[in-house]
Design an enzyme around this catalytic site. Structure first.
Site, PDB file in Angstrom:
ATOM      1  N   ASP A 286       0.522   5.144  -3.046  1.00  0.00           N
ATOM      2  CA  ASP A 286       1.490   5.614  -4.404  1.00  0.00           C
ATOM      3  C   ASP A 286       1.970   6.968  -3.938  1.00  0.00           C
ATOM      4  OD1 ASP A 286      -0.769   7.621  -4.473  1.00  0.00           O
ATOM      5  OD2 ASP A 286      -0.357   7.443  -6.677  1.00  0.00           O
ATOM      6  N   GLU A 287       2.125   7.289  -2.599  1.00  0.00           N
ATOM      7  CA  GLU A 287       2.574   8.794  -2.541  1.00  0.00           C
ATOM      8  C   GLU A 287       3.717   8.828  -1.134  1.00  0.00           C
ATOM      9  OE1 GLU A 287       0.356  12.460  -1.801  1.00  0.00           O
ATOM     10  OE2 GLU A 287      -1.357  11.159  -1.766  1.00  0.00           O
TER      11      GLU A 287
ATOM     12  N   ASP B 226       4.793  11.178  -6.211  1.00  0.00           N
ATOM     13  CA  ASP B 226       3.270  10.799  -6.404  1.00  0.00           C
ATOM     14  C   ASP B 226       3.255   9.916  -7.868  1.00  0.00           C
ATOM     15  OD1 ASP B 226       0.176  11.758  -5.476  1.00  0.00           O
ATOM     16  OD2 ASP B 226       0.559  10.524  -7.130  1.00  0.00           O
TER      17      ASP B 226
HETATM   18  P1  TTP Z   1      -3.898   9.466  -6.536  1.00  0.00           P
HETATM   19  O1  TTP Z   1      -2.428   9.635  -6.538  1.00  0.00           O
HETATM   20  O2  TTP Z   1      -4.912  10.312  -6.030  1.00  0.00           O
HETATM   21  O3  TTP Z   1      -4.314   9.009  -8.210  1.00  0.00           O
HETATM   22  P2  TTP Z   1      -3.319   8.458  -9.300  1.00  0.00           P
HETATM   23  O4  TTP Z   1      -1.987   7.966  -8.707  1.00  0.00           O
HETATM   24  O5  TTP Z   1      -4.366   7.476  -9.903  1.00  0.00           O
HETATM   25  O6  TTP Z   1      -3.280   9.441 -10.269  1.00  0.00           O
HETATM   26  P3  TTP Z   1      -2.377  10.711 -10.364  1.00  0.00           P
HETATM   27  O7  TTP Z   1      -1.713  10.738  -9.110  1.00  0.00           O
HETATM   28  O8  TTP Z   1      -1.626  10.644 -11.339  1.00  0.00           O
HETATM   29  O9  TTP Z   1      -3.463  12.065 -10.316  1.00  0.00           O
HETATM   30  O10 TTP Z   1      -4.374   8.114  -5.933  1.00  0.00           O
HETATM   31  C1  TTP Z   1      -3.315   6.702  -5.924  1.00  0.00           C
HETATM   32  C2  TTP Z   1      -4.302   5.443  -6.113  1.00  0.00           C
HETATM   33  O11 TTP Z   1      -5.390   5.500  -4.986  1.00  0.00           O
HETATM   34  C3  TTP Z   1      -5.051   5.524  -7.304  1.00  0.00           C
HETATM   35  O12 TTP Z   1      -4.365   5.065  -8.533  1.00  0.00           O
HETATM   36  C4  TTP Z   1      -6.268   4.583  -7.104  1.00  0.00           C
HETATM   37  C5  TTP Z   1      -6.373   4.779  -5.533  1.00  0.00           C
HETATM   38  N1  TTP Z   1      -7.624   5.943  -5.254  1.00  0.00           N
HETATM   39  C6  TTP Z   1      -8.814   5.344  -5.008  1.00  0.00           C
HETATM   40  O13 TTP Z   1      -9.050   3.966  -5.008  1.00  0.00           O
HETATM   41  N2  TTP Z   1      -9.868   6.269  -4.713  1.00  0.00           N
HETATM   42  C7  TTP Z   1      -9.786   7.577  -4.837  1.00  0.00           C
HETATM   43  O14 TTP Z   1     -10.420   8.338  -4.871  1.00  0.00           O
HETATM   44  C8  TTP Z   1      -8.427   7.935  -5.092  1.00  0.00           C
HETATM   45  C9  TTP Z   1      -8.439   9.497  -5.342  1.00  0.00           C
HETATM   46  C10 TTP Z   1      -7.352   7.202  -5.523  1.00  0.00           C
HETATM   47 MG    MG Z   2      -1.032   9.198  -7.862  1.00  0.00          MG
END
Ligand code: TTP
Ligand code: MG
Length: 380
Positions: free
Chosen positions: A103-104, A9
């Site tokens: 992103d995961e 992730d």
């Molecule tokens: P996440 O992996 O949940 O968040 P992140 O990568 O920004 O941060 P981290 O993993 O380090 O906690 O989500 C991935 C991407 O998806 C995030 O960069 C933006 C998008 N996203 C949204 O657009 N709305 C949301 O509510 C969430 C949770 C994520």
């Molecule tokens: Mg993330």
């Protein structure tokens, strides 16, 4: 066979891409999301999280908490492109990759002990290649199943790497709040609290028949997860069946030039999506919905798979011309199906030259957004 699952992730994904591409933003609180009054935060850099800014928070609240933040609307085409690069790297580590979002992803690395005798080292390799080739930081979790691997990647964020050995799973889980378990939302959490169950350890030890009485069949899964058991397989992404785009107009279309301009714009969007996902397809379908909501579709299957905008447009145009359109048009759509991996081949003499041209166009779109390049005809 022992199962091993890796969860990858990216850290603060959208914000990290912005910081990578605009070095003066490094170390600053960067907030990406909808900038209008009613916008919400998509994500925030870790610098911004110190001020309490979180995903899904109203943008107005984020501005209150972090007035010195750098607020950006973001560039989704670029995030897609980066995601594709990351998934391609992951595919080098295992044939079983299941993307969960941009992103995961999960990787099943069971039975690969000969290639990866040290799974922590595998995690370091994954992080290293993403850092080196994409310039971004990933957090990696490794465990015997999906639930624990996802938990593991989260526990050491940012820049995390954690392997949870099966025998330690129960101890890691026990003190956590039940909300850490997939599928435990506010309602389930409240129901569990009434039973005196607040931690995962308490859920693991709770009387199953009582849980079933209160939560129904979901109780079986929840208690299994609480004890660190999760049999869900890693399912590699199925290729899409079709890629298309449709648009409903704010006022019905009657004018031929306007209709053609919309068809061209749709063809460009579908072509771009096909090429950026790495597919071409043999069948082009148009959909036309009239003011009365009557809807028709018309398809043509070509001799070769295509993904160039102009071929999609020409085919759509011909399909459109074959029918009478007695009413104003409320919606137009174009879909390409019968997909196969890879680009459009040399259907035309200048195939290679045009492929190079489209590559340039797509690079620009990936860097500056999908709308940067449009045929002159669209600029009215
Ligand atoms: P996440 O992996 O949940 O968040 P992140 O990568 O920004 O941060 P981290 O993993 O380090 O906690 O989500 C991935 C991407 O998806 C995030 O960069 C933006 C998008 N996203 C949204 O657009 N709305 C949301 O509510 C969430 C949770 C994520
Ligand atoms: Mg993330």
């Amino acid at each position: 066979m022992e199962r091993w699952v890796v969860h990858v992730d990216m850290d603060a994904f959208y914000a990290a891409i912005e910081q990578r591409d605009q070095p003066d933003l490094q170390g600053k609180p960067v907030i990406v999301g909808g900038l209008s009054n009613r916008g919400v935060v998509a994500t925030a850099s870790y610098e911004a999280r110190k001020f309490g800014v979180r995903s899904a928070m109203p943008m107005s609240e984020a501005r209150r908490r972090c007035p010195q933040g750098v607020f950006l609307s973001g560039n989704h085409a670029r995030y897609h492109e980066v995601s594709r690069q990351i998934m391609a790297i992951l595919a080098d580590f295992s044939p079983l990759v299941e993307p969960l979002s941009l992103d995961e992803a999960f990787l099943d690395v069971s039975g690969m002990e000969l290639i990866y005798p040290d799974l922590e080292d595998l995690g370091r390799q994954v992080k290293g290649r993403i850092k080196q080739e994409v310039g971004l930081i990933a957090s990696v979790g490794i465990a015997a199943n999906k639930f624990l691997a996802k938990l593991a990647s989260d526990l050491r964020k940012p820049d995390g790497l954690l392997l949870i050995p099966p025998e330690q799973a129960a101890a890691v889980l026990a003190p956590m709040p039940v909300s850490r378990i997939w599928g435990v939302g506010a309602a389930t959490q409240q129901e569990l609290r009434r039973l005196g169950v607040e931690t995962v350890g308490q859920l693991a030890a709770a009387d199953l028949s009582l849980l079933v009485k209160r939560l129904g069949n979901a109780a079986y899964t929840l208690q299994a997860l609480a004890t660190g058991q999760d049999e869900r397989p890693v399912v590699p992404e199925r290729p899409p069946q079709s890629i298309g785009k449709e648009l409903t107009f704010s006022t019905d279309l009657f004018v031929e030039d306007e209709i053609q301009a919309e068809l061209l714009s749709l063809a460009e969007k579908v072509g771009w999506r096909l090429r950026s996902l790495g597919y071409s397809g043999r069948t082009v379908t148009i959909k036309v919905r009239y003011a009365s909501f009557r809807t028709i579709t018309r398809s043509r299957t070509l001799a070769e798979a295509i993904n160039f905008d102009d071929v999609i447009y020409q085919t759509a145009q011909q399909l459109f011309a074959q029918s009478n359109h007695p009413e104003g048009i409320r919606l137009l759509g174009i879909t390409v199906s019968h997909l196969q991996p890879g680009d459009q081949l040399g259907l035309f003499d200048d195939g290679a030259k045009r492929r190079a041209l489209y590559q340039k166009v797509d690079e620009l779109k990936a860097r500056f957004g999908e709308d940067i390049i449009t045929k002159a005809k669209l600029i009215r």
